[in-house]
Design a protein around this motif. Structure first.
Motif, PDB file in Angstrom:
ATOM      1  N   ALA A  78     -23.180  17.555 -15.314  1.00  0.00           N
ATOM      2  CA  ALA A  78     -21.978  16.754 -15.541  1.00  0.00           C
ATOM      3  C   ALA A  78     -22.096  16.026 -16.871  1.00  0.00           C
ATOM      4  O   ALA A  78     -23.076  15.351 -17.127  1.00  0.00           O
ATOM      5  CB  ALA A  78     -21.789  15.750 -14.412  1.00  0.00           C
ATOM      6  N   GLU A  79     -21.094  16.180 -17.706  1.00  0.00           N
ATOM      7  CA  GLU A  79     -21.095  15.479 -18.987  1.00  0.00           C
ATOM      8  C   GLU A  79     -20.505  14.083 -18.859  1.00  0.00           C
ATOM      9  O   GLU A  79     -20.930  13.161 -19.530  1.00  0.00           O
ATOM     10  CB  GLU A  79     -20.305  16.270 -20.023  1.00  0.00           C
ATOM     11  N   ARG A  80     -19.496  13.964 -17.998  1.00  0.00           N
ATOM     12  CA  ARG A  80     -18.839  12.673 -17.806  1.00  0.00           C
ATOM     13  C   ARG A  80     -18.970  12.282 -16.336  1.00  0.00           C
ATOM     14  O   ARG A  80     -18.613  13.037 -15.442  1.00  0.00           O
ATOM     15  CB  ARG A  80     -17.377  12.762 -18.209  1.00  0.00           C
ATOM     16  N   VAL A  81     -19.481  11.092 -16.108  1.00  0.00           N
ATOM     17  CA  VAL A  81     -19.705  10.588 -14.755  1.00  0.00           C
ATOM     18  C   VAL A  81     -19.124   9.184 -14.673  1.00  0.00           C
ATOM     19  O   VAL A  81     -19.151   8.442 -15.653  1.00  0.00           O
ATOM     20  CB  VAL A  81     -21.224  10.545 -14.436  1.00  0.00           C
ATOM     21  N   MET A  82     -18.580   8.813 -13.529  1.00  0.00           N
ATOM     22  CA  MET A  82     -18.141   7.446 -13.297  1.00  0.00           C
ATOM     23  C   MET A  82     -18.697   6.996 -11.958  1.00  0.00           C
ATOM     24  O   MET A  82     -19.034   7.818 -11.107  1.00  0.00           O
ATOM     25  CB  MET A  82     -16.615   7.324 -13.339  1.00  0.00           C
ATOM     26  N   VAL A  83     -18.829   5.688 -11.786  1.00  0.00           N
ATOM     27  CA  VAL A  83     -19.316   5.138 -10.528  1.00  0.00           C
ATOM     28  C   VAL A  83     -18.265   4.186  -9.971  1.00  0.00           C
ATOM     29  O   VAL A  83     -17.384   3.713 -10.689  1.00  0.00           O
ATOM     30  CB  VAL A  83     -20.674   4.412 -10.699  1.00  0.00           C
ATOM     31  N   VAL A  94     -26.536   8.770 -11.370  1.00  0.00           N
ATOM     32  CA  VAL A  94     -25.854   9.164 -12.603  1.00  0.00           C
ATOM     33  C   VAL A  94     -26.759  10.073 -13.426  1.00  0.00           C
ATOM     34  O   VAL A  94     -26.329  11.115 -13.929  1.00  0.00           O
ATOM     35  CB  VAL A  94     -25.429   7.921 -13.419  1.00  0.00           C
ATOM     36  N   SER A  95     -28.024   9.706 -13.525  1.00  0.00           N
ATOM     37  CA  SER A  95     -28.991  10.510 -14.275  1.00  0.00           C
ATOM     38  C   SER A  95     -29.126  11.911 -13.680  1.00  0.00           C
ATOM     39  O   SER A  95     -29.132  12.914 -14.404  1.00  0.00           O
ATOM     40  CB  SER A  95     -30.348   9.807 -14.287  1.00  0.00           C
ATOM     41  N   LYS A  96     -29.208  11.987 -12.353  1.00  0.00           N
ATOM     42  CA  LYS A  96     -29.313  13.291 -11.695  1.00  0.00           C
ATOM     43  C   LYS A  96     -28.061  14.129 -11.910  1.00  0.00           C
ATOM     44  O   LYS A  96     -28.143  15.336 -12.151  1.00  0.00           O
ATOM     45  CB  LYS A  96     -29.558  13.102 -10.195  1.00  0.00           C
ATOM     46  N   ALA A  97     -26.892  13.495 -11.824  1.00  0.00           N
ATOM     47  CA  ALA A  97     -25.637  14.234 -12.016  1.00  0.00           C
ATOM     48  C   ALA A  97     -25.562  14.819 -13.416  1.00  0.00           C
ATOM     49  O   ALA A  97     -25.100  15.945 -13.608  1.00  0.00           O
ATOM     50  CB  ALA A  97     -24.440  13.326 -11.754  1.00  0.00           C
ATOM     51  N   GLY A 137     -25.253   2.381 -17.978  1.00  0.00           N
ATOM     52  CA  GLY A 137     -24.980   2.601 -19.391  1.00  0.00           C
ATOM     53  C   GLY A 137     -23.528   2.365 -19.732  1.00  0.00           C
ATOM     54  O   GLY A 137     -22.642   2.521 -18.887  1.00  0.00           O
ATOM     55  N   PRO A 138     -23.274   2.003 -20.986  1.00  0.00           N
ATOM     56  CA  PRO A 138     -21.908   1.667 -21.399  1.00  0.00           C
ATOM     57  C   PRO A 138     -20.950   2.858 -21.396  1.00  0.00           C
ATOM     58  O   PRO A 138     -19.736   2.666 -21.375  1.00  0.00           O
ATOM     59  CB  PRO A 138     -22.089   1.119 -22.813  1.00  0.00           C
ATOM     60  N   GLU A 139     -21.476   4.075 -21.411  1.00  0.00           N
ATOM     61  CA  GLU A 139     -20.616   5.260 -21.421  1.00  0.00           C
ATOM     62  C   GLU A 139     -20.134   5.648 -20.026  1.00  0.00           C
ATOM     63  O   GLU A 139     -19.296   6.542 -19.884  1.00  0.00           O
ATOM     64  CB  GLU A 139     -21.361   6.449 -22.060  1.00  0.00           C
ATOM     65  N   VAL A 140     -20.643   4.980 -18.984  1.00  0.00           N
ATOM     66  CA  VAL A 140     -20.273   5.304 -17.602  1.00  0.00           C
ATOM     67  C   VAL A 140     -19.238   4.290 -17.112  1.00  0.00           C
ATOM     68  O   VAL A 140     -19.547   3.114 -16.930  1.00  0.00           O
ATOM     69  CB  VAL A 140     -21.516   5.285 -16.676  1.00  0.00           C
ATOM     70  N   PRO A 141     -17.992   4.742 -16.893  1.00  0.00           N
ATOM     71  CA  PRO A 141     -16.980   3.816 -16.382  1.00  0.00           C
ATOM     72  C   PRO A 141     -17.319   3.348 -14.970  1.00  0.00           C
ATOM     73  O   PRO A 141     -17.835   4.114 -14.151  1.00  0.00           O
ATOM     74  CB  PRO A 141     -15.691   4.653 -16.353  1.00  0.00           C
ATOM     75  N   VAL A 142     -17.057   2.070 -14.701  1.00  0.00           N
ATOM     76  CA  VAL A 142     -17.257   1.501 -13.372  1.00  0.00           C
ATOM     77  C   VAL A 142     -15.882   1.193 -12.783  1.00  0.00           C
ATOM     78  O   VAL A 142     -15.134   0.382 -13.328  1.00  0.00           O
ATOM     79  CB  VAL A 142     -18.110   0.220 -13.419  1.00  0.00           C
ATOM     80  N   LEU A 143     -15.546   1.852 -11.704  1.00  0.00           N
ATOM     81  CA  LEU A 143     -14.289   1.610 -10.999  1.00  0.00           C
ATOM     82  C   LEU A 143     -14.551   0.656  -9.845  1.00  0.00           C
ATOM     83  O   LEU A 143     -15.674   0.576  -9.347  1.00  0.00           O
ATOM     84  CB  LEU A 143     -13.738   2.925 -10.443  1.00  0.00           C
ATOM     85  N   VAL A 144     -13.532  -0.033  -9.393  1.00  0.00           N
ATOM     86  CA  VAL A 144     -13.651  -0.911  -8.238  1.00  0.00           C
ATOM     87  C   VAL A 144     -12.617  -0.486  -7.212  1.00  0.00           C
ATOM     88  O   VAL A 144     -11.425  -0.440  -7.502  1.00  0.00           O
ATOM     89  CB  VAL A 144     -13.440  -2.392  -8.625  1.00  0.00           C
ATOM     90  N   ASP A 145     -13.073  -0.146  -6.018  1.00  0.00           N
ATOM     91  CA  ASP A 145     -12.192   0.221  -4.914  1.00  0.00           C
ATOM     92  C   ASP A 145     -11.842  -1.051  -4.154  1.00  0.00           C
ATOM     93  O   ASP A 145     -12.512  -1.420  -3.194  1.00  0.00           O
ATOM     94  CB  ASP A 145     -12.893   1.238  -4.008  1.00  0.00           C
ATOM     95  N   VAL A 146     -10.808  -1.735  -4.618  1.00  0.00           N
ATOM     96  CA  VAL A 146     -10.477  -3.032  -4.037  1.00  0.00           C
ATOM     97  C   VAL A 146      -9.955  -2.916  -2.607  1.00  0.00           C
ATOM     98  O   VAL A 146     -10.152  -3.827  -1.808  1.00  0.00           O
ATOM     99  CB  VAL A 146      -9.489  -3.835  -4.912  1.00  0.00           C
TER     100      VAL A 146
END
Length: 90
Positions: free
Chosen positions: A20-25, A11-14, A52-61
């Motif tokens: 990238a201003e907005r990143v999600m994992v 995320v830091s590298k992106a 970090g709290p600004e990075v959304p975490v998605l789950v690929d169920v």
């Protein structure tokens, strides 16, 4: 399959190098043994803490309910019936 600290570095590298201003994992599950992916809800909390709290975490169920192909199989399989249960856990 990357740990939360490895994903925080990505995320830091992106953000820094890629502009990238907005990143999600995305949490996709963990390998358990040789033929099972499992979803551990604690990983979502670990990713949020590390990235970090600004990075959304998605789950690929759907991926977390997948079974990788064995030597005799040519395609992966899984348990579709488990997807709603894992999604609720996420």
């Amino acid at each position: 399959f990357a740990s939360a600290s490895v994903m925080a570095h990505a995320v830091s590298k992106a953000k820094q190098l890629g502009g990238a201003e907005r990143v999600m994992v995305c949490e996709r599950g963990l390998m358990f043994g040789l033929d099972a992916l499992v979803f551990d809800p604690r990983q979502v909390a670990e990713l949020q803490r590390a990235c970090g709290p600004e990075v959304p975490v998605l789950v690929d169920v759907t991926h977390a309910c997948q079974s990788p192909p064995s030597r005799d199989m040519h395609a992966s399989s899984g348990s579709r019936a488990m997807v709603p249960l894992v999604a609720r856990a996420a």
